[in-house]
Design an enzyme around this catalytic site. Structure first.
Site, short mmCIF file in Angstrom:
data_model
loop_
_atom_site.label_atom_id
_atom_site.label_comp_id
_atom_site.label_asym_id
_atom_site.label_seq_id
_atom_site.Cartn_x
_atom_site.Cartn_y
_atom_site.Cartn_z
N TYR A 1 0.84 -1.20 0.00
CA TYR A 1 0.00 0.00 0.00
C TYR A 1 0.88 1.25 0.00
O TYR A 1 0.67 2.18 -0.78
CB TYR A 1 -0.92 -0.01 1.22
CG TYR A 1 -1.82 1.20 1.33
CD1 TYR A 1 -3.03 1.26 0.66
CD2 TYR A 1 -1.43 2.30 2.10
CE1 TYR A 1 -3.85 2.37 0.75
CE2 TYR A 1 -2.23 3.43 2.19
CZ TYR A 1 -3.44 3.46 1.52
OH TYR A 1 -4.24 4.57 1.60
N ASP A 2 1.89 1.26 0.88
CA ASP A 2 2.81 2.41 0.96
C ASP A 2 3.53 2.63 -0.37
O ASP A 2 3.77 3.76 -0.78
CB ASP A 2 3.84 2.21 2.07
CG ASP A 2 3.20 2.36 3.44
OD1 ASP A 2 2.10 2.97 3.51
OD2 ASP A 2 3.77 1.87 4.43
N LEU B 1 -31.60 14.58 18.32
CA LEU B 1 -32.76 13.72 18.57
C LEU B 1 -33.25 13.91 20.00
O LEU B 1 -32.48 14.19 20.90
CB LEU B 1 -32.40 12.25 18.36
CG LEU B 1 -31.98 11.84 16.95
CD1 LEU B 1 -31.76 10.35 16.89
CD2 LEU B 1 -33.00 12.28 15.93
N GLU C 1 -31.08 1.35 15.08
CA GLU C 1 -29.64 1.21 14.91
C GLU C 1 -28.92 1.67 16.19
O GLU C 1 -29.51 2.37 17.00
CB GLU C 1 -29.15 2.03 13.69
CG GLU C 1 -29.47 3.49 13.76
CD GLU C 1 -29.35 4.21 12.40
OE1 GLU C 1 -28.82 3.64 11.47
OE2 GLU C 1 -29.79 5.36 12.36
N LYS D 1 -26.72 3.71 18.81
CA LYS D 1 -26.44 5.13 18.98
C LYS D 1 -24.98 5.26 19.42
O LYS D 1 -24.57 4.68 20.42
CB LYS D 1 -27.37 5.71 20.05
CG LYS D 1 -27.19 7.19 20.27
CD LYS D 1 -28.22 7.69 21.29
CE LYS D 1 -28.04 9.17 21.55
NZ LYS D 1 -26.69 9.51 22.02
N ASP E 1 -21.74 7.19 20.81
CA ASP E 1 -21.43 8.32 21.68
C ASP E 1 -20.15 8.99 21.17
O ASP E 1 -19.05 8.72 21.63
CB ASP E 1 -21.24 7.81 23.12
CG ASP E 1 -21.20 8.95 24.11
OD1 ASP E 1 -21.60 10.07 23.75
OD2 ASP E 1 -20.78 8.73 25.26
N ARG F 1 -21.63 20.16 14.64
CA ARG F 1 -23.01 20.56 14.80
C ARG F 1 -23.14 22.02 15.25
O ARG F 1 -23.98 22.75 14.76
CB ARG F 1 -23.72 19.68 15.84
CG ARG F 1 -25.21 19.99 15.91
CD ARG F 1 -25.87 19.50 17.19
NE ARG F 1 -25.63 18.09 17.45
CZ ARG F 1 -26.33 17.10 16.93
NH1 ARG F 1 -27.33 17.37 16.12
NH2 ARG F 1 -26.04 15.86 17.20
N GLU G 1 -21.32 10.54 13.07
CA GLU G 1 -20.60 10.70 14.32
C GLU G 1 -19.14 10.37 14.11
O GLU G 1 -18.81 9.35 13.50
CB GLU G 1 -21.19 9.71 15.33
CG GLU G 1 -21.22 10.17 16.73
CD GLU G 1 -22.51 10.93 17.07
OE1 GLU G 1 -22.61 11.40 18.20
OE2 GLU G 1 -23.40 11.08 16.20
N TYR H 1 -25.19 8.21 9.33
CA TYR H 1 -26.54 7.65 9.46
C TYR H 1 -27.63 8.63 9.06
O TYR H 1 -28.81 8.40 9.35
CB TYR H 1 -26.77 7.19 10.90
CG TYR H 1 -26.36 8.21 11.93
CD1 TYR H 1 -27.10 9.37 12.11
CD2 TYR H 1 -25.20 8.05 12.70
CE1 TYR H 1 -26.73 10.32 13.03
CE2 TYR H 1 -24.80 9.00 13.62
CZ TYR H 1 -25.58 10.14 13.79
OH TYR H 1 -25.20 11.09 14.69
N LYS I 1 -36.04 5.11 14.13
CA LYS I 1 -36.54 6.06 13.14
C LYS I 1 -37.66 5.43 12.34
O LYS I 1 -37.74 4.20 12.24
CB LYS I 1 -35.43 6.44 12.15
CG LYS I 1 -34.35 7.32 12.74
CD LYS I 1 -33.22 7.55 11.75
CE LYS I 1 -32.15 8.42 12.39
NZ LYS I 1 -30.88 8.35 11.67
N LYS J 1 -31.83 5.85 25.47
CA LYS J 1 -30.51 5.78 26.11
C LYS J 1 -30.44 4.68 27.14
O LYS J 1 -31.36 4.52 27.96
CB LYS J 1 -30.21 7.13 26.78
CG LYS J 1 -30.15 8.29 25.80
CD LYS J 1 -28.72 8.71 25.53
CE LYS J 1 -28.37 9.90 26.38
NZ LYS J 1 -27.03 10.41 26.08
N CYS K 1 9.85 8.40 45.92
CA CYS K 1 9.41 7.27 45.11
C CYS K 1 9.23 6.04 45.99
O CYS K 1 10.13 5.66 46.72
CB CYS K 1 10.44 6.99 44.02
SG CYS K 1 10.12 5.46 43.12
N CYS L 1 12.09 3.25 45.10
CA CYS L 1 13.53 3.41 45.33
C CYS L 1 13.86 4.47 46.37
O CYS L 1 15.02 4.63 46.74
CB CYS L 1 14.25 3.72 44.02
SG CYS L 1 13.89 5.37 43.39
N CYS M 1 9.57 10.11 39.56
CA CYS M 1 10.77 9.69 40.27
C CYS M 1 11.95 10.12 39.41
O CYS M 1 11.97 9.88 38.20
CB CYS M 1 10.77 8.17 40.42
SG CYS M 1 12.37 7.47 40.81
N CYS N 1 15.93 3.65 38.90
CA CYS N 1 14.83 3.19 39.76
C CYS N 1 14.34 1.82 39.28
O CYS N 1 13.98 1.65 38.12
CB CYS N 1 13.69 4.20 39.69
SG CYS N 1 12.17 3.63 40.47
ZN LIG Z 1 12.00 5.42 41.90
#
Ligand SMILES: [Zn+2]
Length: 484
Positions: free
Chosen positions: A38-39, A85, A115, A117, A119, A138, A175, A227, A291, A315, A409, A412, A427, A432
């Protein structure tokens, strides 16, 4: 055909070929060629375009990350308002949605379509004669931010539609989301770099789209699903289902699954089926969208001030669990960052037993008001990483303890420092043992060298016994074992 025309044809063939492989990879998950091949195709195209700049175009696959950093985003007006919605949280409200529709169109027969939803962050893309010309958030529904140069870097979004006779105008809405696995590794990187991690994939996605440098956006694991439509010219769709299927033919990713039925009761049953599939998607799903499938009914049903009357979002409750925070331990990462980790009373959450949760840093513990011994509510951020979202202060008994980060720390005993612009403590001791262990474990991990058999227990043994102080010594160790 003269030489120049032949070159042009070669360039166009290469572009079409690259776009075809893109679709196979991102839409069908069925590559025909290796990444390397591809490259090579992309490089041949780049070479020709440099040699013949007269044939360059912004929709060429070589131009995904060409954009210079912006000072700010321009605002752009939506050709058709971008509504949201209305949300429902109970199945009774879904039945109510059906009643309202039947009152408005009592004589019509039609189907409902369900379908998942997503987020994510809502986006509108505008294709003119097949070319991506505009991507707008939006915003307030009328005007949003022009984030075209950022959206162009998202590899699954075609810069040119896969259609030889594309419509004059095709606006698609959907989305943008951050891949859940990508979100986890992005947060890990930020943690190691001493930066504030993102709370969830949606925040990470929104934050990425707001970056002014497209080259930075290109590094973020963003993806998109479409969608809905905005303005259309030269194309129309009879049903929502037909539109979803057509989007796929254009090379645009649409919903991975949907259900169709004329009975709302059946759709309501399918809502449970969909909820059970929650962890099967690469995106965070927070509900189902119902819908009316027949688009001819949309005008008849009309709109309220904010939302269409022919659609509703149901939801799901977030998956949560209550447990006790027994202790806060400190993990030292390979760059020395000290991360507080919640040690929990084991509890079932989203199908797994959770014993630990990341607390990210001291600021976060302060912000959430977390004390040792608290009863807490856990949620899975990005479906995989459990996080404490709430402290049940009403359940405190008075024995809870305030937590403070150690000044040295824990591994150590060296001093720690907070670098300018960072939220994390580090640290400062490069030798360490905790840092060396995380460094070697990371080096041997699947994401890096993938050394099989070098698990956490063995890494701890090797470092504690002084046999290994850095990854290079792993190889020396191998040699001495073989010759000895
Ligand atoms: Zn440490």
């Amino acid at each position: 055909m003269n030489d120049l025309e032949k070159t042009q044809q070669k360039i166009e063939t290469l572009r079409a070929e690259i776009e075809r492989h893109n679709r196979l990879y991102y839409l069908d998950a069925a590559s025909e060629i290796t990444d390397r091949e591809y490259d090579q195709l992309l490089q041949s195209l780049e070479k020709l375009e440099t040699q013949f700049p007269e044939f360059s175009t912004p929709t060429s696959p070589t131009q995904r990350v060409g954009g210079a950093p912006l000072d700010r985003f321009d605002s752009a007006r939506h050709a058709v308002p971008m509504m949201s919605l209305s949300n429902t949280y109970s199945k009774e409200e879904v039945t109510e949605f059906k009643r309202r529709i039947h009152k408005l169109i009592p004589a019509e027969s039609f189907n409902y379509i369900l379908e998942p939803k997503i987020d994510g962050v809502a986006i509108s893309l505008r294709y003119e004669n097949g070319d991506l010309v505009l991507a707008v958030t939006r915003g307030d529904g009328t005007t949003g931010d022009d984030v075209t140069s950022n959206v162009r870097t998202i590899p699954s979004i075609p810069l040119r539609l896969a259609d030889l006779m594309p419509p004059a105008v095709l606006e698609v809405r959907g989305e943008i989301y951050m891949d859940i696995a990508g979100f986890a590794s992005l947060n890990e990187q930020r943690q190691e770099a001493g930066l504030e991690p993102f709370a969830n994939p949606r925040n990470a996605c929104a934050g990425s789209l707001k970056l002014l440098d497209p080259r930075e956006v290109a590094q973020r694991p963003l993806d998109a699903i479409f969608y809905a439509t905005g303005q259309l010219d030269g194309v129309s769709f009879e049903t929502h289902e037909q539109m979803l299927l057509s989007l796929k033919n254009y090379g645009l990713r649409s919903t991975p699954t949907y259900w169709l039925s004329e009975k709302i009761e059946e759709i309501i049953d399918r809502l449970d089926e969909l909820e059970n599939m929650r962890h099967e998607f690469p995106f965070e799903m927070d509900g189902g969208v119902i819908k009316v499938n027949e688009r001819r009914l949309y005008e008849k049903l009309g709109y309220t001030a904010k939302s269409p009357r022919w659609a509703v979002a149901y939801k799901y409750e977030p998956e949560q669990a209550e447990t006790t925070l027994h202790a806060i331990s400190i993990q030292v990462g390979r760059t020395g960052v000290l991360t507080p980790v919640a040690e929990l009373e084991p509890v079932q959450l989203a199908g797994t037993t959770v014993k630990r949760a990341t607390l990210h840093n001291e600021d976060e513990i302060r912000r959430k008001g977390i004390k040792i011994g608290d009863r807490v509510i856990l949620e899975k951020a990005g479906e995989i990483i459990p996080a404490i979202v709430k402290v049940l202060t009403e359940k405190r008994t008075g024995v809870e303890l305030e937590f403070t980060m150690p000044t040295t720390c824990p591994a150590c005993g060296s001093e720690t420092e907070k670098r300018a612009g960072e939220v994390a403590l580090r640290c400062i001791n490069l030798q360490c043992p905790a840092q060396v262990k995380s460094w070697i474990a990371h080096y041997a991990s699947r994401g890096a060298m993938d050394i099989s058999g070098l698990g956490e227990a063995l890494v701890i043994q090797l470092v504690d016994s002084g046999l290994v102080k850095n990854p290079a010594e792993l190889y020396a160790l191998k040699k001495s074992r073989c010759s000895g």
